[in-house]
Structure formats: C-alpha cells, structure tokens
Design a protein around this motif. Sequence first.
Motif, mmCIF file in Angstrom:
data_model
loop_
_atom_site.group_PDB
_atom_site.id
_atom_site.type_symbol
_atom_site.label_atom_id
_atom_site.label_comp_id
_atom_site.label_asym_id
_atom_site.label_seq_id
_atom_site.Cartn_x
_atom_site.Cartn_y
_atom_site.Cartn_z
ATOM 1 N N LYS A 324 0.842 -1.195 0.000
ATOM 2 C CA LYS A 324 0.000 0.000 0.000
ATOM 3 C C LYS A 324 0.879 1.247 0.000
ATOM 4 O O LYS A 324 1.802 1.358 0.793
ATOM 5 C CB LYS A 324 -0.913 0.001 1.230
ATOM 6 C CG LYS A 324 -1.948 -1.107 1.211
ATOM 7 C CD LYS A 324 -2.872 -1.009 2.417
ATOM 8 C CE LYS A 324 -3.938 -2.105 2.379
ATOM 9 N NZ LYS A 324 -4.844 -2.023 3.554
ATOM 10 N N ARG A 325 0.584 2.156 -0.885
ATOM 11 C CA ARG A 325 1.311 3.420 -0.969
ATOM 12 C C ARG A 325 0.416 4.549 -0.513
ATOM 13 O O ARG A 325 -0.800 4.547 -0.766
ATOM 14 C CB ARG A 325 1.784 3.678 -2.398
ATOM 15 C CG ARG A 325 2.818 2.679 -2.890
ATOM 16 C CD ARG A 325 3.287 3.024 -4.280
ATOM 17 N NE ARG A 325 3.898 4.341 -4.307
ATOM 18 C CZ ARG A 325 4.353 4.915 -5.416
ATOM 19 N NH1 ARG A 325 4.238 4.285 -6.581
ATOM 20 N NH2 ARG A 325 4.909 6.107 -5.371
ATOM 21 N N ALA A 326 1.009 5.497 0.137
ATOM 22 C CA ALA A 326 0.246 6.652 0.592
ATOM 23 C C ALA A 326 -0.239 7.456 -0.618
ATOM 24 O O ALA A 326 0.377 7.458 -1.689
ATOM 25 C CB ALA A 326 1.101 7.531 1.501
ATOM 26 N N VAL A 327 -1.366 8.124 -0.447
ATOM 27 C CA VAL A 327 -1.917 8.946 -1.523
ATOM 28 C C VAL A 327 -0.976 10.122 -1.775
ATOM 29 O O VAL A 327 -0.602 10.845 -0.837
ATOM 30 C CB VAL A 327 -3.328 9.444 -1.150
ATOM 31 C CG1 VAL A 327 -3.890 10.327 -2.254
ATOM 32 C CG2 VAL A 327 -4.247 8.255 -0.895
ATOM 33 N N LYS A 329 0.341 13.711 -2.748
ATOM 34 C CA LYS A 329 -0.187 15.064 -2.630
ATOM 35 C C LYS A 329 0.630 15.996 -3.522
ATOM 36 O O LYS A 329 1.682 15.630 -4.052
ATOM 37 C CB LYS A 329 -0.119 15.525 -1.169
ATOM 38 C CG LYS A 329 -0.912 14.658 -0.220
ATOM 39 C CD LYS A 329 -0.809 15.183 1.203
ATOM 40 C CE LYS A 329 -1.593 14.306 2.167
ATOM 41 N NZ LYS A 329 -1.485 14.786 3.563
#
Length: 539
Positions: A324-327, A329
């Motif tokens: 899972k990768r962070a969204v 910005k």
Amino acid sequence: MVSKKHWAPTASVEVGEVRHSATGAWVVSGRLAPNGICPECGTSSRQRHGWRRRRIEDFPAQGQAVWIELRVCRWRCLNSDCRRRTFSDRDAAVATPYARRTSRQAQLLGHMAHAAGGTPAERPLRRLGIRVSDDTILRQLLRAAQVVPPRARIIGIDDWSWRKSQNYGTIIIDLERRAVIDVLEDRDVVTCTDWLRRHPEVEVISRDRCGLYAQAARQGAPQAEQVADRFHIVQNLRMAIEEQMNLHGRATGRALLSDADNISTAQNLLKSRFAHRKSREEIFRTISALRQQGLTCSEIGRRTGFPRRSVAKWLQFETPPDRKRAVLKRSSAWYFEEYLKQCWENGIRSGNALLPLIQERGYEGSLSNLQRLLAGWRRAEKQEQEGPTKEDQILAPVRDPETGHAISPVIAAALCIKPRGKFTLEQARKVEVLKEGSPAFTTMRRLAMRFNGILRGRKADPLPAWIDDAIETDLAPIVRFARTLNRDIDAVRNAIEMEWSNGQAEGQINRLKTLKRAMYGRAGPNLLRARMLPLHHTN
C-alpha cells in the motif's frame, strides 16, 4: 483575638471580624497598617485621603470558601517635593494589585498547574473548596512563568518533535543545575543564534551531531566550546557498520530458501543501493509450493518463519499483493512524475529549470524534494551505463550455523561495537561466524574496539590516527563516518576529554513528551515552557 490571627493572610493584616455568610462562605474583615509609606519618596504618612473595600479570596477553611474584605486606605504624601500627592496601601505579600485572590492562593494554583495541568488540578481544588476553572489555573501558571531564568554557564541543546518528521522545537538544559532553562518553539538556526547571543555567559555547549546547532553555536556563541554527544557518535558508528553489513542482504529472521536457492534467485532481488529484502515473488512462490504439498498454514508458518495469518492472507491471492502506498499530494514531486518524465526525455534535467514548470501545475513542495527525485533518476542512468558498482554488489549472507538464519545487519552492527567481555556464548559464536564470512566485519570490529578505547580512555590524541586508518579501509560507510568526524574534530575531541554529554537533554525530552501527551498535544510553546521549567523558576 488570638483565634482571629489565624484567619489573617499575613501578619501585616489586622483581623477585625470573622463571620459566616448566608452563602456558606467565611468572610474575614481586616485592615492594613495604620499608616502608609509613599512608594515614590518613602515618607511615612498618617493623613488619610480616603478608603475603599477590597474583596479577595484566600485559602478555604473546612471545605468552605474564605473571602478577605480588606479595608484599603488612601494616604496623602507629606513630602512637598514628591510627585505623588496620594497613594494607596500596597502589600504584595497579601495580594498583587488588581488580583482577585491572595498571593498564597495564587502560588498554590501555580504549583498545582505545574504539577498536574489545568483540568487535573481543577478537580482536587474544587474538593478543597477553591472553585476555579482550568483556564484560570493555567493563566496563573503562565503569569508566574514569565520570570527570566537564571544564567547558565554549561548548557545542553537538543531538538524535540511537535509532530514527528514535520515540526520540531528546541530544548535548552542547564547541565550544572540539571534543569530546563528554556523551550524554543522551532528548530531554526536564527532562533538558536539569537538565544545564544542574549546569553553571552555560556562557556560550553553540548549538542548532538546536528549541523544546525553547530552552526548556531558558531554564530551565536563563538566564545563557547562545543561538545559532541558521545552516545550519538557511537550511534553514528553503529549505523555506518549496519549500512556496510546491508551489502550481505537484510535478514528477516526467516530461513525461507537454501543457500543454493539464494544463489539462483540473486537476480530477483530489488535493485537498490543495498539489498534490503528478499524478492516478494520468490517468497510468494515458496509459500504457494508448500501449500500445494498439502501443508497447513500453521505448518508453513513454522517452516518459513512467517506468522500464520500472513501466510493465510498471501494464499488468498494469485500474485503477490502490492504494498500500500500513501496517496500522493501536490507537495510531493512524484505527483507530477509523468510530466517530469516527459521533460526529462526532452532534455530538461535541471531542478531549477523544472521547479517553475511544475509550480505552474500546482506543485507545493520544495526544490530539495524535487532534487531527490531527479538524483534517483541520475543514479539509475549512471548504473545502466557503467554497470553495478562495488556498493551495489550483493554479497553472500552470513548465516548462523545452528539456526540457518541469516544474521541481521542490525545484530551484526550491535555485536561489532560490543566488547568481548560482555558477550554471551551465543553472541560470541555469531561474532566468530561473522569474522569468517565477512572480512569487512573483521576490519570494522577492529576499528570499533579502538574507537571505544579512545572514548573510554578520555584522551583524544589517538583520534587523528584512527580517522586516517578508517579512511584507508575503502569501506564507503566507514569512510564517510571518519570524514564527518574530521569535519567536527574539535567537538569530538571535547566529547572525549570533557565530562559533559547530552544525556540530561534526552531525559528532559522524555519528560516533555509525557507532559505534551498528557495535555493531548494542545499545549502551546508558552505553556510547555512553563511546565518544563523547575518550580523555583515559576515561584
């Protein structure tokens, strides 16, 4: 009359009457001295100009509030040359001007706020009969904490986090008195420099290896000796050893593959500067193969070292699950990866040239974040053109002969700097295996033991020779560590020869974190400073 004296807030108050009001509170009527002394010229006067009644709250009695109805006189100054014509009775021991409670009750509120905070102090005070809000308690603490702290000759300076990896503050410790003397809101060179310039009495500054505080000390206190923290020096050495041992692969503590399988799957390792983990695809294939043999998840977990729930989760997929990768910005340069790749292929490869282009498209980050992304692309291109460098080569893992598990770089680094007299039998066996399987480990342990001897010997004369020997090893992490020591050689020498260290600062930071979390992270810098300063600063 003897009993009435016990109701007086100070000996200067003459109690006239004590009565119980209709609301259940005690009311004490009193007055000050029968004469006044002019605060301007010091002339005593008995000519009364007028009087007024002042109502202030005192300590409770029998769980009931106590109010002091104090008769305050206004006197005429008899000195014709004095600028004042009239003046009022003032006794700070009873109450400060315009205060609604006596000085001793205000002092109690300050002590309770310093020890417990706002709301936790409000509850016991109400049970004692002092009905006061948490905001009033904190205001009293902030009012008392405006006193200038005493001068310090030897200080320790370190940073602490408002929010980890985002905002940081600075804490300053008096190492001789073992007390906090100030808490700064940020971790900025200008702020620290200004503070040091306001305190020219500082003679010794103990700090960590952070270049920010070194620069602030050079600019704000050039007369002071800088002392690098010994703990952080040893930690930097341990991290350099761990970085070097990462070339053997980062062990997970799980004997998934045999040595032959490790050699055959070496090409599937992640392409990075150092080998950090085994290929997820190879791990997934191994778990799937064991499952096809009819083994249960628990048995697969025992054989591989993975938790049973992790094995069951992986078996639900046909391919290895993606991490899972962070969204992303707009403050991240990766948010504009496609556009940056187009510019990169068109020949625009300078960070200064690319920054205004992506800022027009909404980039909110800094130039340094963009430069880190571009540096990775440059390294990848260079590696494709020149082939893998010595640092990129993955060496054979060093395994414990009894368990078959690869020895973790973290464990190897810890054992490398640990004296032989403190080894257990298992640790001594691992050190011998590491020496046989890694010539670099043997070299680094010899250097680490020499460095520990220099630190414990409290003599810095052998340090330059040690730095030269470390640079000649050609081990990149050790060479970088030695060159960093050489740049900060004066502070490192003082760390070896002087007794001061930053241990007290680390302990006070733990206390600060406890207070900050107890106040749910809503305390500002002024309130944190008030609670961190010792009681004699806020008295």
